[in-house]
Structures are given as C-alpha cells and as structure tokens.
Design a protein around this motif. Structure first.
Motif, PDB file in Angstrom:
ATOM      1  N   PRO A 106      21.553 -20.731  19.638  1.00 33.20           N
ATOM      2  CA  PRO A 106      20.196 -20.951  20.124  1.00 33.20           C
ATOM      3  C   PRO A 106      19.251 -21.366  19.011  1.00 33.20           C
ATOM      4  N   SER A 107      18.265 -22.160  19.385  1.00 33.14           N
ATOM      5  CA  SER A 107      17.140 -22.434  18.511  1.00 33.14           C
ATOM      6  C   SER A 107      16.297 -21.162  18.467  1.00 33.14           C
ATOM      7  N   ILE A 108      15.064 -21.243  18.027  1.00 31.12           N
ATOM      8  CA  ILE A 108      14.194 -20.066  18.031  1.00 31.12           C
ATOM      9  C   ILE A 108      14.055 -19.578  19.466  1.00 31.12           C
ATOM     10  N   VAL A 109      14.332 -18.300  19.666  1.00 32.82           N
ATOM     11  CA  VAL A 109      14.283 -17.707  21.001  1.00 32.82           C
ATOM     12  C   VAL A 109      12.917 -17.040  21.187  1.00 32.82           C
ATOM     13  N   PHE A 110      12.259 -17.371  22.289  1.00 36.33           N
ATOM     14  CA  PHE A 110      10.967 -16.731  22.556  1.00 36.33           C
ATOM     15  C   PHE A 110      11.019 -15.971  23.871  1.00 36.33           C
ATOM     16  N   GLY A 111      10.170 -14.968  23.955  1.00 33.90           N
ATOM     17  CA  GLY A 111      10.076 -14.123  25.138  1.00 33.90           C
ATOM     18  C   GLY A 111       9.025 -13.061  24.897  1.00 33.90           C
ATOM     19  N   PRO A 112       8.861 -12.129  25.837  1.00 36.68           N
ATOM     20  CA  PRO A 112       7.764 -11.162  25.744  1.00 36.68           C
ATOM     21  C   PRO A 112       7.695 -10.373  24.441  1.00 36.68           C
ATOM     22  N   GLU A 113       8.813 -10.004  23.859  1.00 35.37           N
ATOM     23  CA  GLU A 113       8.782  -9.166  22.657  1.00 35.37           C
ATOM     24  C   GLU A 113       9.486  -9.839  21.476  1.00 35.37           C
ATOM     25  N   ASP A 114       9.469 -11.160  21.442  1.00 35.69           N
ATOM     26  CA  ASP A 114      10.195 -11.849  20.366  1.00 35.69           C
ATOM     27  C   ASP A 114       9.525 -11.615  19.011  1.00 35.69           C
ATOM     28  N   GLN A 115      10.294 -11.887  17.962  1.00 34.67           N
ATOM     29  CA  GLN A 115       9.802 -11.674  16.604  1.00 34.67           C
ATOM     30  C   GLN A 115       9.263 -12.955  15.962  1.00 34.67           C
ATOM     31  N   PHE A 116       9.089 -13.995  16.747  1.00 33.50           N
ATOM     32  CA  PHE A 116       8.536 -15.244  16.210  1.00 33.50           C
ATOM     33  C   PHE A 116       7.103 -15.440  16.690  1.00 33.50           C
ATOM     34  N   GLN A 141      12.656 -26.469  18.525  1.00 24.83           N
ATOM     35  CA  GLN A 141      12.890 -26.669  19.955  1.00 24.83           C
ATOM     36  C   GLN A 141      13.130 -25.292  20.567  1.00 24.83           C
ATOM     37  N   PRO A 142      12.056 -24.501  20.745  1.00 27.42           N
ATOM     38  CA  PRO A 142      12.205 -23.112  21.194  1.00 27.42           C
ATOM     39  C   PRO A 142      12.891 -23.017  22.554  1.00 27.42           C
ATOM     40  N   VAL A 143      13.654 -21.943  22.720  1.00 20.33           N
ATOM     41  CA  VAL A 143      14.385 -21.728  23.967  1.00 20.33           C
ATOM     42  C   VAL A 143      14.007 -20.346  24.521  1.00 20.33           C
ATOM     43  N   TYR A 144      13.798 -20.289  25.826  1.00 19.42           N
ATOM     44  CA  TYR A 144      13.377 -19.048  26.490  1.00 19.42           C
ATOM     45  C   TYR A 144      14.537 -18.067  26.553  1.00 19.42           C
ATOM     46  N   VAL A 145      14.240 -16.802  26.282  1.00 22.76           N
ATOM     47  CA  VAL A 145      15.278 -15.781  26.204  1.00 22.76           C
ATOM     48  C   VAL A 145      16.078 -15.666  27.503  1.00 22.76           C
ATOM     49  N   VAL A 146      15.436 -15.861  28.656  1.00 18.51           N
ATOM     50  CA  VAL A 146      16.151 -15.760  29.932  1.00 18.51           C
ATOM     51  C   VAL A 146      17.167 -16.896  30.068  1.00 18.51           C
ATOM     52  N   ASP A 147      16.834 -18.083  29.556  1.00 16.93           N
ATOM     53  CA  ASP A 147      17.786 -19.192  29.590  1.00 16.93           C
ATOM     54  C   ASP A 147      18.996 -18.905  28.702  1.00 16.93           C
ATOM     55  N   VAL A 148      18.760 -18.269  27.551  1.00 14.74           N
ATOM     56  CA  VAL A 148      19.872 -17.874  26.683  1.00 14.74           C
ATOM     57  C   VAL A 148      20.742 -16.847  27.399  1.00 14.74           C
ATOM     58  N   ALA A 149      20.116 -15.890  28.082  1.00 12.13           N
ATOM     59  CA  ALA A 149      20.870 -14.877  28.823  1.00 12.13           C
ATOM     60  C   ALA A 149      21.730 -15.519  29.909  1.00 12.13           C
ATOM     61  N   HIS A 150      21.178 -16.533  30.599  1.00 12.76           N
ATOM     62  CA  HIS A 150      21.971 -17.245  31.621  1.00 12.76           C
ATOM     63  C   HIS A 150      23.185 -17.922  30.994  1.00 12.76           C
ATOM     64  N   ALA A 151      23.006 -18.490  29.806  1.00 19.09           N
ATOM     65  CA  ALA A 151      24.128 -19.145  29.120  1.00 19.09           C
ATOM     66  C   ALA A 151      25.201 -18.128  28.745  1.00 19.09           C
ATOM     67  N   VAL A 152      24.787 -16.948  28.300  1.00 19.11           N
ATOM     68  CA  VAL A 152      25.742 -15.883  27.959  1.00 19.11           C
ATOM     69  C   VAL A 152      26.546 -15.493  29.188  1.00 19.11           C
ATOM     70  N   VAL A 153      25.853 -15.278  30.300  1.00 20.66           N
ATOM     71  CA  VAL A 153      26.527 -14.868  31.537  1.00 20.66           C
ATOM     72  C   VAL A 153      27.487 -15.948  32.020  1.00 20.66           C
ATOM     73  N   ALA A 154      27.063 -17.204  31.958  1.00 22.48           N
ATOM     74  CA  ALA A 154      27.929 -18.307  32.394  1.00 22.48           C
ATOM     75  C   ALA A 154      29.192 -18.369  31.543  1.00 22.48           C
ATOM     76  N   ALA A 155      29.060 -18.182  30.239  1.00 22.93           N
ATOM     77  CA  ALA A 155      30.224 -18.222  29.352  1.00 22.93           C
ATOM     78  C   ALA A 155      31.163 -17.054  29.622  1.00 22.93           C
ATOM     79  N   LEU A 156      30.598 -15.882  29.880  1.00 24.38           N
ATOM     80  CA  LEU A 156      31.427 -14.700  30.177  1.00 24.38           C
ATOM     81  C   LEU A 156      32.163 -14.865  31.503  1.00 24.38           C
ATOM     82  N   ALA A 157      31.495 -15.484  32.460  1.00 27.24           N
ATOM     83  CA  ALA A 157      32.072 -15.604  33.808  1.00 27.24           C
ATOM     84  C   ALA A 157      33.209 -16.613  33.872  1.00 27.24           C
TER      85      ALA A 157
END
Length: 200
Positions: A106-116, A141-157
């Motif tokens: 992931p690029s810089i991940v942003f979301g409610p409690e991100d460190q960036f 090219q910041p990426v939303y944390v929920v989109d990263v989570a979806h990618a993790v789930v898709a890869a696991l599935a």
C-alpha cells in the motif's frame, strides 16, 4: 569482543528467539495469516525483515492455507533508505518461507486514526504562524484503509488466484505533498499558510 558488545549480541539473540516464539504462538492452528506489522522508526531489520520471515515460517509450519503480508510502496532490498531495504528484505524472507504468500504494497494508508493525516493536522495546530513544507513536490497516492482491508480479504479468500503475487495499492488520485498538506489543513479547519522550505 568486549563484554558490552557480547551483552548486546546476546540481547539481540534473545529478542530474535522471543520474536520467533511469539510468531509461532500467533500462527499455531491458524488457517489464514495476515502480517500487518510495520514501524516508522526503530530497528527496521528486526521488525520488518527478520520479523516478516518469522511470521512466514510460522505460517508454513502451522500449515496455513494463505498468508497475506502487508509491505509498502517502495519496498526494495537495494533502496537508499533503511526502511525501504527492510521492507524489501522482508518480502524476500516471506517468499522464501511461504512461496504462496500474497504481498500487498500500500501507499500511505489513511483513515480515522492513521498516523499520517492526524500527525500533520496536529503539527499544523502547533505551528505558531505557518506550516513549513519540506519536499513539497513529492508525490503521494494515498489509499483508504477500508480499501486495503478489502484487498486483504480478497487475497485470503482466493489464495489460488492471488498466492505468490505482489500488488501495489494506491488511491484514485495522486497529490503533491503540498497539495496533501493543504487538504489536511482544510479538513482539520486550520487556517495557516504553507511555507516551502529548502531540502537542506
């Protein structure tokens, strides 16, 4: 070897054993494993290279069906930065121990409690008159944390589709660092000018 150097060496070995055992305990009986461990300062090699290898070996030993390793954009064993090198070495360690692992960068991940975004919003509030900007033209090219989570789930599935592959994850828009800071300040309702500073 001096006694101080011997103590440091012994301490490093003990930490490595402790980290390896922690990874084994975490992965025991796990059918699917996700490694999200990363740091922005500290011992990059121990955490992001050696630690990634410990997790991958533990997942392999546990017979896990899928492993997703979250790395970072710019991971490269030849990187000029210690952070980038450790991420690249970590990916190599993961693939050596668990060839079917999926690696997400992931690029810089942003979301409610991100460190960036939160860190720069806080810094802007503390800045007395203006917000200094170093390397204003650097692109992100910041990426939303929920989109990263979806990618993790898709890869696991579907490890049969994604195993052994490396994916770069970025959001829909690229910003210069200056544009990104301006956006963060607007959202944080901080009205201060941005002042570009020389790299030196």
């Amino acid at each position: 070897m001096t006694s101080a150097a011997a103590r440091r060496s012994w301490s490093r070995r003990q930490r490595a054993i402790s980290h390896r055992q922690a990874a084994q305990r975490a992965c025991a009986g796990a059918s699917h494993v996700v490694n999200l461990v990363g740091i922005l300062n500290g011992d990059f090699r121990a955490v992001q290279a050696d630690g990634a290898g410990h997790v991958a070996r533990a997942a392999a030993t546990a017979g896990s069906q899928a492993l997703v390793h979250v790395s970072a954009i710019g991971a490269d064993p030849e990187s000029a930065s210690a952070y980038g090198r450790s991420k690249g070495d970590g990916e190599a360690a993961v693939h050596a121990a668990f060839p079917g692992a999926t690696i997400l960068r992931p690029s810089i991940v942003f979301g409610p409690e991100d460190q960036f975004t939160n860190r720069f919003a806080s810094l802007a509030q503390l800045a007395p008159l203006a917000m200094p900007v170093v390397a204003a033209g650097t692109r992100f090219q910041p990426v939303y944390v929920v989109d990263v989570a979806h990618a993790v789930v898709a890869a696991l599935a579907a490890p049969e589709d994604h195993g052994g592959r490396v994916y770069a994850l970025g959001g829909p828009r690229t910003y210069s660092f200056r544009e990104l800071l301006a956006y963060i300040l607007r959202e944080a309702r901080v009205s201060k000018p941005l002042v570009s500073m020389p790299d030196a």
